[in-house]
Design a protein around this motif. Structure first.
Motif, PDB file in Angstrom:
ATOM      1  N   ARG A  13       0.849  -1.187   0.000  1.00  0.00           N
ATOM      2  CA  ARG A  13       0.000   0.000   0.000  1.00  0.00           C
ATOM      3  C   ARG A  13       0.888   1.241   0.000  1.00  0.00           C
ATOM      4  NH1 ARG A  13      -3.093  -3.691  -0.786  1.00  0.00           N
ATOM      5  NH2 ARG A  13      -4.894  -4.286   0.484  1.00  0.00           N
ATOM      6  N   CYS A  14       0.324   2.365  -0.385  1.00  0.00           N
ATOM      7  CA  CYS A  14       1.050   3.636  -0.326  1.00  0.00           C
ATOM      8  C   CYS A  14       0.855   4.263   1.055  1.00  0.00           C
ATOM      9  CB  CYS A  14       0.541   4.590  -1.402  1.00  0.00           C
ATOM     10  SG  CYS A  14       0.853   4.041  -3.088  1.00  0.00           S
ATOM     11  N   SER A  15       1.914   4.809   1.617  1.00  0.00           N
ATOM     12  CA  SER A  15       1.826   5.418   2.946  1.00  0.00           C
ATOM     13  C   SER A  15       1.023   6.717   2.911  1.00  0.00           C
ATOM     14  CB  SER A  15       3.229   5.669   3.510  1.00  0.00           C
ATOM     15  OG  SER A  15       4.023   6.374   2.579  1.00  0.00           O
ATOM     16  N   ASP A  16       1.082   7.446   1.812  1.00  0.00           N
ATOM     17  CA  ASP A  16       0.318   8.683   1.660  1.00  0.00           C
ATOM     18  C   ASP A  16      -1.135   8.338   1.321  1.00  0.00           C
ATOM     19  OD1 ASP A  16       0.665  11.860   0.831  1.00  0.00           O
ATOM     20  OD2 ASP A  16      -0.821  10.815  -0.401  1.00  0.00           O
ATOM     21  N   ALA A  17      -2.079   8.899   2.069  1.00  0.00           N
ATOM     22  CA  ALA A  17      -3.495   8.539   1.896  1.00  0.00           C
ATOM     23  C   ALA A  17      -4.017   8.886   0.506  1.00  0.00           C
ATOM     24  CB  ALA A  17      -4.336   9.229   2.964  1.00  0.00           C
ATOM     25  N   SER A  18      -3.579  10.011  -0.042  1.00  0.00           N
ATOM     26  CA  SER A  18      -4.047  10.424  -1.363  1.00  0.00           C
ATOM     27  C   SER A  18      -3.489   9.509  -2.452  1.00  0.00           C
ATOM     28  CB  SER A  18      -3.644  11.879  -1.628  1.00  0.00           C
ATOM     29  OG  SER A  18      -4.124  12.315  -2.874  1.00  0.00           O
ATOM     30  N   LEU A  19      -2.204   9.140  -2.351  1.00  0.00           N
ATOM     31  CA  LEU A  19      -1.626   8.197  -3.307  1.00  0.00           C
ATOM     32  C   LEU A  19      -2.282   6.828  -3.185  1.00  0.00           C
ATOM     33  CD1 LEU A  19       2.213   8.975  -3.191  1.00  0.00           C
ATOM     34  CD2 LEU A  19       0.622   9.469  -5.066  1.00  0.00           C
ATOM     35  N   GLU A  20      -2.604   6.423  -1.957  1.00  0.00           N
ATOM     36  CA  GLU A  20      -3.250   5.128  -1.757  1.00  0.00           C
ATOM     37  C   GLU A  20      -4.642   5.109  -2.380  1.00  0.00           C
ATOM     38  OE1 GLU A  20      -4.384   1.300  -0.647  1.00  0.00           O
ATOM     39  OE2 GLU A  20      -2.452   2.239  -1.066  1.00  0.00           O
ATOM     40  N   ALA A  21      -5.369   6.218  -2.267  1.00  0.00           N
ATOM     41  CA  ALA A  21      -6.690   6.300  -2.904  1.00  0.00           C
ATOM     42  C   ALA A  21      -6.555   6.181  -4.418  1.00  0.00           C
ATOM     43  CB  ALA A  21      -7.375   7.609  -2.528  1.00  0.00           C
ATOM     44  N   LEU A  22      -5.511   6.794  -4.978  1.00  0.00           N
ATOM     45  CA  LEU A  22      -5.258   6.711  -6.416  1.00  0.00           C
ATOM     46  C   LEU A  22      -4.882   5.283  -6.809  1.00  0.00           C
ATOM     47  CD1 LEU A  22      -5.038   8.416  -9.008  1.00  0.00           C
ATOM     48  CD2 LEU A  22      -2.652   8.887  -8.394  1.00  0.00           C
ATOM     49  N   ARG A  23      -4.020   4.651  -6.027  1.00  0.00           N
ATOM     50  CA  ARG A  23      -3.612   3.260  -6.304  1.00  0.00           C
ATOM     51  C   ARG A  23      -4.826   2.339  -6.328  1.00  0.00           C
ATOM     52  NH1 ARG A  23      -3.394  -1.502  -4.284  1.00  0.00           N
ATOM     53  NH2 ARG A  23      -4.502  -0.747  -2.438  1.00  0.00           N
ATOM     54  N   ALA A  24      -5.728   2.544  -5.387  1.00  0.00           N
ATOM     55  CA  ALA A  24      -6.893   1.667  -5.277  1.00  0.00           C
ATOM     56  C   ALA A  24      -7.934   1.924  -6.364  1.00  0.00           C
ATOM     57  CB  ALA A  24      -7.536   1.847  -3.897  1.00  0.00           C
ATOM     58  N   ALA A  25      -7.924   3.132  -6.946  1.00  0.00           N
ATOM     59  CA  ALA A  25      -8.985   3.514  -7.877  1.00  0.00           C
ATOM     60  C   ALA A  25      -8.643   3.295  -9.341  1.00  0.00           C
ATOM     61  CB  ALA A  25      -9.344   4.992  -7.662  1.00  0.00           C
ATOM     62  N   VAL A  26      -7.346   3.341  -9.696  1.00  0.00           N
ATOM     63  CA  VAL A  26      -6.940   3.263 -11.102  1.00  0.00           C
ATOM     64  C   VAL A  26      -5.999   2.075 -11.287  1.00  0.00           C
ATOM     65  CG1 VAL A  26      -5.905   4.488 -13.052  1.00  0.00           C
ATOM     66  CG2 VAL A  26      -7.092   5.781 -11.261  1.00  0.00           C
ATOM     67  N   PRO A  27      -6.339   1.100 -12.132  1.00  0.00           N
ATOM     68  CA  PRO A  27      -5.484  -0.078 -12.287  1.00  0.00           C
ATOM     69  C   PRO A  27      -4.031   0.226 -12.637  1.00  0.00           C
ATOM     70  CG  PRO A  27      -7.629  -0.531 -13.217  1.00  0.00           C
ATOM     71  CD  PRO A  27      -7.632   0.921 -12.836  1.00  0.00           C
ATOM     72  N   ALA A  28      -3.780   1.191 -13.520  1.00  0.00           N
ATOM     73  CA  ALA A  28      -2.390   1.521 -13.864  1.00  0.00           C
ATOM     74  C   ALA A  28      -1.621   2.047 -12.662  1.00  0.00           C
ATOM     75  CB  ALA A  28      -2.357   2.548 -14.998  1.00  0.00           C
ATOM     76  N   ALA A  29      -2.340   2.657 -11.704  1.00  0.00           N
ATOM     77  CA  ALA A  29      -1.698   3.197 -10.509  1.00  0.00           C
ATOM     78  C   ALA A  29      -1.298   2.108  -9.517  1.00  0.00           C
ATOM     79  CB  ALA A  29      -2.606   4.223  -9.833  1.00  0.00           C
ATOM     80  N   ALA A  30      -1.568   0.842  -9.840  1.00  0.00           N
ATOM     81  CA  ALA A  30      -1.027  -0.265  -9.038  1.00  0.00           C
ATOM     82  C   ALA A  30       0.493  -0.212  -9.018  1.00  0.00           C
ATOM     83  CB  ALA A  30      -1.492  -1.601  -9.610  1.00  0.00           C
ATOM     84  N   ALA A  31       1.078   0.531  -9.963  1.00  0.00           N
ATOM     85  CA  ALA A  31       2.532   0.696 -10.019  1.00  0.00           C
ATOM     86  C   ALA A  31       3.076   1.567  -8.896  1.00  0.00           C
ATOM     87  CB  ALA A  31       2.925   1.313 -11.359  1.00  0.00           C
ATOM     88  N   LEU A  32       2.247   2.318  -8.202  1.00  0.00           N
ATOM     89  CA  LEU A  32       2.739   3.313  -7.245  1.00  0.00           C
ATOM     90  C   LEU A  32       3.616   2.729  -6.132  1.00  0.00           C
ATOM     91  CD1 LEU A  32      -0.296   5.772  -7.038  1.00  0.00           C
ATOM     92  CD2 LEU A  32       2.035   6.316  -7.774  1.00  0.00           C
ATOM     93  N   PRO A  33       3.260   1.603  -5.483  1.00  0.00           N
ATOM     94  CA  PRO A  33       4.175   1.067  -4.466  1.00  0.00           C
ATOM     95  C   PRO A  33       5.540   0.685  -5.044  1.00  0.00           C
ATOM     96  CG  PRO A  33       1.988   0.115  -4.214  1.00  0.00           C
ATOM     97  CD  PRO A  33       1.988   0.858  -5.511  1.00  0.00           C
ATOM     98  N   LEU A  34       5.548   0.185  -6.266  1.00  0.00           N
ATOM     99  CA  LEU A  34       6.807  -0.137  -6.941  1.00  0.00           C
ATOM    100  C   LEU A  34       7.626   1.133  -7.162  1.00  0.00           C
ATOM    101  CD1 LEU A  34       8.306  -2.538  -8.474  1.00  0.00           C
ATOM    102  CD2 LEU A  34       7.219  -1.627 -10.526  1.00  0.00           C
ATOM    103  N   LEU A  35       6.963   2.194  -7.596  1.00  0.00           N
ATOM    104  CA  LEU A  35       7.648   3.460  -7.838  1.00  0.00           C
ATOM    105  C   LEU A  35       8.134   4.083  -6.529  1.00  0.00           C
ATOM    106  CD1 LEU A  35       5.247   4.939 -10.552  1.00  0.00           C
ATOM    107  CD2 LEU A  35       7.454   3.816 -10.911  1.00  0.00           C
ATOM    108  N   GLN A  36       7.372   3.890  -5.457  1.00  0.00           N
ATOM    109  CA  GLN A  36       7.827   4.373  -4.153  1.00  0.00           C
ATOM    110  C   GLN A  36       9.123   3.685  -3.745  1.00  0.00           C
ATOM    111  OE1 GLN A  36       4.532   3.897  -1.301  1.00  0.00           O
ATOM    112  NE2 GLN A  36       4.334   6.114  -1.282  1.00  0.00           N
ATOM    113  N   ALA A  37       9.165   2.376  -3.896  1.00  0.00           N
ATOM    114  CA  ALA A  37      10.375   1.626  -3.540  1.00  0.00           C
ATOM    115  C   ALA A  37      11.547   2.050  -4.413  1.00  0.00           C
ATOM    116  CB  ALA A  37      10.114   0.130  -3.678  1.00  0.00           C
TER     117      ALA A  37
END
Length: 273
Positions: free
Chosen positions: A219-243
């Motif tokens: 999950r993303c630690s930032d609440a707004s990024l996490e909402a985006l990750r959960a809402a848009v399939p392409a944004a599933a990349a966000l935890p990978l990009l965070q790392a």
């Protein structure tokens, strides 16, 4: 599935409140919060003026992140194989085609039909860069980013050549938006290469998660990024990009299918810039 080992040499990123990979890094590292604001889609400068006018949101988005990734990687896109993945393709054109088919004359614009097919973004990109290299366009609904990662990494290993992965999603207008709500445009591109170089950002080892690992989807630690990750399939990349932005060595688990998750070990070569 055996682990697939690839190296990341370039990143492109665009979404709500995210203008590019460099500008996103402070929020991905947790140094500043993400603020949701509408995605600004640039005009695809690579395209001739006539094609540029016809390009819809899905094409503009995919081409923007692809452009950024290849520039970051320092790779000529002319002979570059690609994998384009999207959970639903061009939403606006789908809506307008449905409207036309429901009207009295049922006439379909040839340009609109051309832009409605799932590989439209890949087609425009390869035309723009004058590439005859292989291209794959796929869709796995909510698992489209993970499916694209597996496909692109498999091609890198099979061909021992770079592959550009582009994952993007654009929203539908109403009434389709009620059935398939996507809050905004989001796209990410990863330039995956078979061998490490002085421009490589990190090594990815990609495999399927076991039962224990699968219970800990990143999950993303930032609440707004996490909402985006959960809402848009392409944004599933966000935890990978965070790392990737934070550097070091990390292991994350990404959503794939309900009973199947993707495990990615990230070993950074340097702090991404």
């Amino acid at each position: 599935m055996s682990a697939l080992k690839v190296h990341v040499q370039g990143v492109g990123l665009l979404g709500p409140g995210i203008a590019s990979w460099p500008t996103a890094q402070p929020m991905l590292r947790g140094l500043q919060g993400h603020v949701f604001s509408p995605t600004l889609l640039p005009s695809p400068a690579r395209l001739p003026s006539a094609e540029r006018r016809r390009a819809g949101s899905a094409i503009k988005l995919a081409m923007a992140v692809a452009d950024e990734a290849v520039a970051h990687a320092g790779i000529d896109p002319h002979a570059l194989a690609t994998v384009f993945t999207s959970s639903s393709g061009e939403g606006l054109n789908c809506h307008l085609l449905c409207e036309a088919l429901a009207s009295a004359d049922r006439l379909i614009s040839p340009t609109r039909f051309t832009n409605s097919v799932h590989n439209a973004a890949a087609g425009y990109w390869h035309i723009a860069v004058a590439s005859r290299a292989p291209s794959t366009s796929l869709c796995a609904y909510g698992a489209s980013f993970g499916a694209g990662m597996i496909e692109a990494a498999t091609q890198v290993q099979a061909t021992n050549a770079p592959v550009l992965l582009v994952a993007s999603d654009t929203p539908y207008p109403e009434p389709l938006n009620t059935c398939r709500p996507l809050p905004d445009n989001f796209g990410v591109a990863l330039m995956l290469v078979p061998a490490r170089s002085d421009r490589s950002l990190a090594t990815f080892e990609i495999g399927l998660a076991d039962a224990v690992q699968a219970s800990a989807v990143a999950r993303c630690s930032d609440a707004s990024l996490e909402a985006l990750r959960a809402a848009v399939p392409a944004a599933a990349a966000l935890p990978l990009l965070q790392a990737l932005a934070r550097g070091g060595e990390n292991q994350i688990v990404l959503d794939l299918m309900p009973a199947l998750k993707l495990r990615v070990v990230i070993r950074s070569h340097e702090v991404a810039s």
